[in-house]
Write a protein that holds these residues in place. Structure first.
Motif, PDB file in Angstrom:
ATOM      1  N   ARG A  44     -21.742 -12.657  19.405  1.00 29.63           N
ATOM      2  CA  ARG A  44     -22.736 -12.184  20.378  1.00 29.63           C
ATOM      3  C   ARG A  44     -24.129 -12.150  19.753  1.00 29.63           C
ATOM      4  N   LEU A  45     -24.214 -11.740  18.502  1.00 31.56           N
ATOM      5  CA  LEU A  45     -25.505 -11.715  17.817  1.00 31.56           C
ATOM      6  C   LEU A  45     -26.045 -13.125  17.596  1.00 31.56           C
ATOM      7  N   VAL A  46     -25.164 -14.067  17.298  1.00 28.73           N
ATOM      8  CA  VAL A  46     -25.593 -15.468  17.170  1.00 28.73           C
ATOM      9  C   VAL A  46     -26.170 -15.941  18.498  1.00 28.73           C
ATOM     10  N   SER A  57     -39.083 -21.620  21.409  1.00 31.24           N
ATOM     11  CA  SER A  57     -39.439 -22.983  21.014  1.00 31.24           C
ATOM     12  C   SER A  57     -38.642 -24.084  21.710  1.00 31.24           C
ATOM     13  N   GLU A  58     -37.669 -23.704  22.532  1.00 29.89           N
ATOM     14  CA  GLU A  58     -36.788 -24.651  23.219  1.00 29.89           C
ATOM     15  C   GLU A  58     -36.090 -25.583  22.229  1.00 29.89           C
ATOM     16  N   THR A  59     -35.673 -25.013  21.106  1.00 29.58           N
ATOM     17  CA  THR A  59     -34.912 -25.750  20.106  1.00 29.58           C
ATOM     18  C   THR A  59     -33.648 -24.968  19.772  1.00 29.58           C
ATOM     19  N   LEU A  60     -32.714 -25.656  19.152  1.00 26.49           N
ATOM     20  CA  LEU A  60     -31.481 -25.011  18.703  1.00 26.49           C
ATOM     21  C   LEU A  60     -31.714 -24.412  17.326  1.00 26.49           C
ATOM     22  N   VAL A  61     -31.337 -23.169  17.182  1.00 27.51           N
ATOM     23  CA  VAL A  61     -31.489 -22.485  15.904  1.00 27.51           C
ATOM     24  C   VAL A  61     -30.385 -22.955  14.950  1.00 27.51           C
ATOM     25  N   THR A  62     -30.725 -23.090  13.692  1.00 31.51           N
ATOM     26  CA  THR A  62     -29.731 -23.502  12.703  1.00 31.51           C
ATOM     27  C   THR A  62     -28.890 -22.305  12.281  1.00 31.51           C
ATOM     28  N   ARG A  63     -27.755 -22.604  11.704  1.00 29.00           N
ATOM     29  CA  ARG A  63     -26.875 -21.549  11.211  1.00 29.00           C
ATOM     30  C   ARG A  63     -27.582 -20.742  10.116  1.00 29.00           C
ATOM     31  N   GLU A  64     -28.315 -21.413   9.263  1.00 27.79           N
ATOM     32  CA  GLU A  64     -29.036 -20.743   8.192  1.00 27.79           C
ATOM     33  C   GLU A  64     -30.099 -19.799   8.748  1.00 27.79           C
ATOM     34  N   VAL A  66     -30.043 -18.334  11.704  1.00 32.04           N
ATOM     35  CA  VAL A  66     -29.363 -17.188  12.314  1.00 32.04           C
ATOM     36  C   VAL A  66     -28.938 -16.209  11.230  1.00 32.04           C
ATOM     37  N   ALA A  67     -28.380 -16.731  10.151  1.00 34.57           N
ATOM     38  CA  ALA A  67     -27.955 -15.860   9.047  1.00 34.57           C
ATOM     39  C   ALA A  67     -29.145 -15.070   8.511  1.00 34.57           C
ATOM     40  N   GLU A  68     -30.291 -15.722   8.408  1.00 40.58           N
ATOM     41  CA  GLU A  68     -31.502 -15.034   7.940  1.00 40.58           C
ATOM     42  C   GLU A  68     -31.941 -13.966   8.936  1.00 40.58           C
ATOM     43  N   ILE A  69     -31.914 -14.280  10.218  1.00 39.24           N
ATOM     44  CA  ILE A  69     -32.290 -13.308  11.247  1.00 39.24           C
ATOM     45  C   ILE A  69     -31.382 -12.080  11.185  1.00 39.24           C
ATOM     46  N   LEU A  70     -30.088 -12.308  10.940  1.00 37.55           N
ATOM     47  CA  LEU A  70     -29.122 -11.213  10.914  1.00 37.55           C
ATOM     48  C   LEU A  70     -29.044 -10.519   9.555  1.00 37.55           C
ATOM     49  N   GLY A  71     -29.661 -11.095   8.542  1.00 45.37           N
ATOM     50  CA  GLY A  71     -29.652 -10.486   7.220  1.00 45.37           C
ATOM     51  C   GLY A  71     -28.342 -10.672   6.473  1.00 45.37           C
ATOM     52  N   ILE A  72     -27.661 -11.787   6.756  1.00 41.72           N
ATOM     53  CA  ILE A  72     -26.418 -12.090   6.051  1.00 41.72           C
ATOM     54  C   ILE A  72     -26.539 -13.469   5.419  1.00 41.72           C
TER      55      ILE A  72
END
Length: 176
Positions: A44-46, A57-64, A66-72
């Motif tokens: 859900r957080l992803v 930005s109308e772009t797909l966020v990368t896994r990296e 998302v991990a940075e946004i979530l602090g993991i």
């Protein structure tokens, strides 16, 4: 939209704090032993992070990212990380929400957004078709993407039929 995205990003600060706390609750080498406890929340957080990035930005966020946004971590070797399946499930949830946004955009009088969403979802679908998904929950979620693609195509088709689409074709394959 930018103000709402900024407010959502502020809430991710709280998420990062909670993730830091969660990391200390179990041994790093036993991530998958306890993974089911936070799998749904991470998915859900992803989705929420991907939706905010898409709106900005109308772009797909990368896994990296998302991990940075979530602090993991993004890498498994570094301990508490964002599992690839959790990332992909969150992205598939994004696709469903964008299908809803396409319909709501037309209702609000924004006739260009469904076209951009359609292009984005079609690229996303092309990417998922390259994956060899097993018969598990991720495969079932991917099967739902086909219905989202169809729903958005119907919205774009209706816009074209009604003449509300500025990029309708003139002749056989020629665009204005």
């Amino acid at each position: 939209v930018p103000k709402k995205c900024q407010k959502a990003r502020e809430h991710f600060g709280t998420v990062r704090t909670q993730m830091e706390s969660l990391k200390t609750k179990f041994p790093a080498d036993q991530y998958y032993r306890f993974h089911e406890h936070w799998r749904f929340v991470l998915q859900r957080l992803v989705f929420l992070a991907a939706f905010v990035v898409y709106l900005e930005s109308e772009t797909l966020v990368t896994r990296e990212a998302v991990a940075e946004i979530l602090g993991i971590e993004a890498d498994r070797e570094r301990g508490f990380h964002l599992d690839i399946e959790d990332y992909l499930s969150g992205v598939l949830t994004l696709a469903s929400e964008l299908a809803r946004l396409a319909v709501n955009s037309v209702t609000a009088g924004d006739y260009s957004r469904p076209l951009r969403i359609s292009a984005f979802i079609n690229e996303l679908d092309s990417g998922f078709r390259l994956l060899n998904l097993k018969n598990d929950s991720l495969r079932k979620r991917y099967d739902g993407l086909k219905y989202d693609v169809k729903k958005i195509e119907e919205v774009v088709y209706d816009l074209s039929i009604r003449g509300l689409n500025k990029e309708t074709t003139v002749g056989a394959g020629e665009e204005k």
